[in-house]
Write a protein that holds these residues in place. Sequence first.
Motif, mmCIF file in Angstrom:
data_model
loop_
_atom_site.group_PDB
_atom_site.id
_atom_site.type_symbol
_atom_site.label_atom_id
_atom_site.label_comp_id
_atom_site.label_asym_id
_atom_site.label_seq_id
_atom_site.Cartn_x
_atom_site.Cartn_y
_atom_site.Cartn_z
ATOM 1 N N LEU A 195 0.852 -1.185 0.000
ATOM 2 C CA LEU A 195 0.000 0.000 0.000
ATOM 3 C C LEU A 195 0.890 1.237 0.000
ATOM 4 O O LEU A 195 1.767 1.384 0.864
ATOM 5 N N SER A 196 0.668 2.106 -0.967
ATOM 6 C CA SER A 196 1.472 3.324 -1.060
ATOM 7 C C SER A 196 0.614 4.432 -1.659
ATOM 8 O O SER A 196 -0.486 4.195 -2.154
ATOM 9 N N GLY A 197 1.136 5.639 -1.607
ATOM 10 C CA GLY A 197 0.360 6.777 -2.093
ATOM 11 C C GLY A 197 -0.009 6.665 -3.552
ATOM 12 O O GLY A 197 -1.152 6.930 -3.943
ATOM 13 N N PHE A 198 0.955 6.247 -4.389
ATOM 14 C CA PHE A 198 0.749 6.299 -5.836
ATOM 15 C C PHE A 198 1.052 4.984 -6.550
ATOM 16 O O PHE A 198 1.101 4.949 -7.780
ATOM 17 N N GLY A 199 1.254 3.909 -5.803
ATOM 18 C CA GLY A 199 1.527 2.626 -6.419
ATOM 19 C C GLY A 199 3.009 2.393 -6.642
ATOM 20 O O GLY A 199 3.854 3.274 -6.397
ATOM 21 N N GLY B 23 -4.414 11.049 -1.344
ATOM 22 C CA GLY B 23 -5.169 10.089 -2.136
ATOM 23 C C GLY B 23 -6.619 10.526 -2.315
ATOM 24 O O GLY B 23 -7.198 10.385 -3.406
ATOM 25 N N GLU B 24 -7.221 11.062 -1.251
ATOM 26 C CA GLU B 24 -8.595 11.560 -1.332
ATOM 27 C C GLU B 24 -8.692 12.723 -2.314
ATOM 28 O O GLU B 24 -9.684 12.859 -3.043
ATOM 29 N N SER B 25 -7.668 13.557 -2.323
ATOM 30 C CA SER B 25 -7.669 14.722 -3.207
ATOM 31 C C SER B 25 -7.470 14.316 -4.660
ATOM 32 O O SER B 25 -8.230 14.721 -5.542
ATOM 33 N N MET B 26 -6.459 13.497 -4.912
ATOM 34 C CA MET B 26 -6.146 13.100 -6.277
ATOM 35 C C MET B 26 -7.179 12.121 -6.830
ATOM 36 O O MET B 26 -7.468 12.101 -8.043
ATOM 37 N N GLY B 27 -7.763 11.310 -5.952
ATOM 38 C CA GLY B 27 -8.733 10.311 -6.384
ATOM 39 C C GLY B 27 -10.119 10.858 -6.660
ATOM 40 O O GLY B 27 -10.985 10.123 -7.119
ATOM 41 N N GLY B 28 -10.360 12.139 -6.362
ATOM 42 C CA GLY B 28 -11.615 12.781 -6.721
ATOM 43 C C GLY B 28 -12.583 13.017 -5.584
ATOM 44 O O GLY B 28 -13.559 13.765 -5.755
ATOM 45 N N LEU B 29 -12.336 12.414 -4.402
ATOM 46 C CA LEU B 29 -13.305 12.532 -3.317
ATOM 47 C C LEU B 29 -13.399 13.952 -2.769
ATOM 48 O O LEU B 29 -14.502 14.467 -2.548
ATOM 49 N N ARG B 30 -12.256 14.586 -2.549
ATOM 50 C CA ARG B 30 -12.287 15.932 -1.962
ATOM 51 C C ARG B 30 -12.995 16.932 -2.889
ATOM 52 O O ARG B 30 -13.690 17.824 -2.426
ATOM 53 N N GLY C 46 -9.403 7.835 3.125
ATOM 54 C CA GLY C 46 -8.549 7.367 2.030
ATOM 55 C C GLY C 46 -7.678 6.196 2.442
ATOM 56 O O GLY C 46 -7.546 5.206 1.705
ATOM 57 N N ASP C 47 -7.084 6.283 3.623
ATOM 58 C CA ASP C 47 -6.270 5.182 4.134
ATOM 59 C C ASP C 47 -7.117 3.937 4.357
ATOM 60 O O ASP C 47 -6.713 2.819 4.024
ATOM 61 N N SER C 48 -8.299 4.133 4.933
ATOM 62 C CA SER C 48 -9.142 2.995 5.278
ATOM 63 C C SER C 48 -9.685 2.300 4.039
ATOM 64 O O SER C 48 -9.747 1.061 3.986
ATOM 65 N N VAL C 49 -10.080 3.075 3.039
ATOM 66 C CA VAL C 49 -10.555 2.479 1.784
ATOM 67 C C VAL C 49 -9.424 1.698 1.116
ATOM 68 O O VAL C 49 -9.632 0.592 0.593
ATOM 69 N N ALA C 50 -8.226 2.244 1.137
ATOM 70 C CA ALA C 50 -7.077 1.529 0.575
ATOM 71 C C ALA C 50 -6.821 0.236 1.339
ATOM 72 O O ALA C 50 -6.526 -0.812 0.743
ATOM 73 N N LEU D 98 -3.205 4.504 -2.858
ATOM 74 C CA LEU D 98 -4.281 5.157 -2.121
ATOM 75 C C LEU D 98 -5.205 5.935 -3.045
ATOM 76 O O LEU D 98 -6.431 5.864 -2.923
ATOM 77 N N TYR D 99 -4.636 6.678 -3.999
ATOM 78 C CA TYR D 99 -5.489 7.496 -4.868
ATOM 79 C C TYR D 99 -6.364 6.621 -5.750
ATOM 80 O O TYR D 99 -7.504 6.980 -6.079
ATOM 81 N N GLU D 100 -5.859 5.427 -6.131
ATOM 82 C CA GLU D 100 -6.646 4.530 -6.982
ATOM 83 C C GLU D 100 -7.773 3.864 -6.199
ATOM 84 O O GLU D 100 -8.857 3.614 -6.750
ATOM 85 N N ALA D 101 -7.526 3.569 -4.921
ATOM 86 C CA ALA D 101 -8.585 2.998 -4.090
ATOM 87 C C ALA D 101 -9.733 3.990 -3.940
ATOM 88 O O ALA D 101 -10.910 3.616 -4.017
ATOM 89 N N VAL D 102 -9.397 5.259 -3.730
ATOM 90 C CA VAL D 102 -10.431 6.293 -3.654
ATOM 91 C C VAL D 102 -11.125 6.448 -5.003
ATOM 92 O O VAL D 102 -12.359 6.509 -5.098
ATOM 93 N N PHE D 103 -10.342 6.497 -6.055
ATOM 94 C CA PHE D 103 -10.866 6.640 -7.419
ATOM 95 C C PHE D 103 -11.855 5.523 -7.746
ATOM 96 O O PHE D 103 -12.854 5.738 -8.443
ATOM 97 N N ASN D 104 -11.591 4.339 -7.219
ATOM 98 C CA ASN D 104 -12.454 3.183 -7.468
ATOM 99 C C ASN D 104 -13.845 3.366 -6.873
ATOM 100 O O ASN D 104 -14.782 2.655 -7.254
ATOM 101 N N MET D 105 -13.995 4.299 -5.931
ATOM 102 C CA MET D 105 -15.279 4.522 -5.275
ATOM 103 C C MET D 105 -16.089 5.640 -5.921
ATOM 104 O O MET D 105 -17.168 5.987 -5.436
ATOM 105 N N MET D 106 -15.590 6.203 -7.011
ATOM 106 C CA MET D 106 -16.171 7.439 -7.527
ATOM 107 C C MET D 106 -17.300 7.236 -8.537
ATOM 108 O O MET D 106 -17.583 8.105 -9.372
#
Length: 405
Positions: free
Chosen positions: A128-132, A147-154, A172-176, A209-217
Amino acid sequence: MDKTTSTGPLAGIKVLELGTLIAGPFCARMLAEFGADVIKIESPDGGDPIRSWRVLKDGTSLWWSVQARNKKSLTLNLKAPEGRAIARQLALEADIIIENYRPGVLEKWELGYEQLKKDKPSLIMVRLSGFGQTGPMKDLPGFGAIGESMGGLRYVSGFADRPPVRVGVSIGDSVAALHGVIGAMMALRHRDVTGGRDAGEGQMVDVALYEAVFNMMESLVPEYDQAGVVRERTGGALPGIVPSNTYTTGDGENIVIAGNGDAIFKRLMLAMGRIDMAGDPQLARNDGRVARTQEIDEAIGAWCATHTIDSAMAVLQAADVPAGKIYSVRDMMSDPQFLARDMFEQHQFADGTPVKLPAITPKLSATPGKTQWLGPTLGQHNDEVLASLGFDAAAIARLKADGVV
């Protein structure tokens, strides 16, 4: 602590946790809650920083009691060659390694996936890392907030006339972490059907992390690709799904009403006494309601203003309309639904002080999770773990004297 025998669906699965703070440890925590034998490696110099985060009791975070429950704490100086050698020995005995260092750190310590899999092809490593592990940003620091910001949630959180806001937890951490758990379980299944622990095929689970958030969008990408729509902040409303919003009752409380199903909307309007809107053919479908969102929200808001939160809930529940109060933790801990579902566990700290923890989810009917012990003290399981590796008392004493553990 005495040696323990784990129970649960993951009993017998050995997990090595090489991580700190939230994403990696939360991932490992869920495996530990369902019976995996999790050894958490911590720096001898203070351990995981989360030990001192938020509200403390006797110098240790109350969060720690949950985040590290059922884990064994082994202090190990990974900057020392002997410390890395012990970590490698543990890694090669593990079924799953969970780590959340920056890409390249484990490789520098000769603990990277490709390095370990030469000796153990069945190994599963969750990273698990910020950007893979690849891409131009892989070496940059990346916390859940990024991750929340880059993944679109914020971008979609808050009100249109104000800056974006964060969710009140490290989502973001928890979703990842949850993506890490899912990946680990799928990889474990693949290993087992390709030969099992000794001969099966392991793999690396790469969670950014950003991809895990992105996956929820949800529908973000096709809406932009096909219609040029950029979803914006809409406060408490759910854009394009009407009505679904937060309203204020006459006693100043907030209530969430989700009347967006066609039949539900009709029941809602009838419960409010708005026969005109219940029978309006334009409002019979969601696309028609979207065009009149403001009108519908104003009607619901006006009705809520004439009720207390309790009377509004009574009317809506009687009409089978999804609605809910917005709970604080105080509300949760006295709520009949939480209590009926046993969502709180009673435990004791080492000094005998009683403490309530959140119960374990999800609920499995045959093999439920279990809290066997609270988050351990730093290095609490050093002797147990090292003895299992063949170190006798004299060798363990020497490791302590040399600052390795």
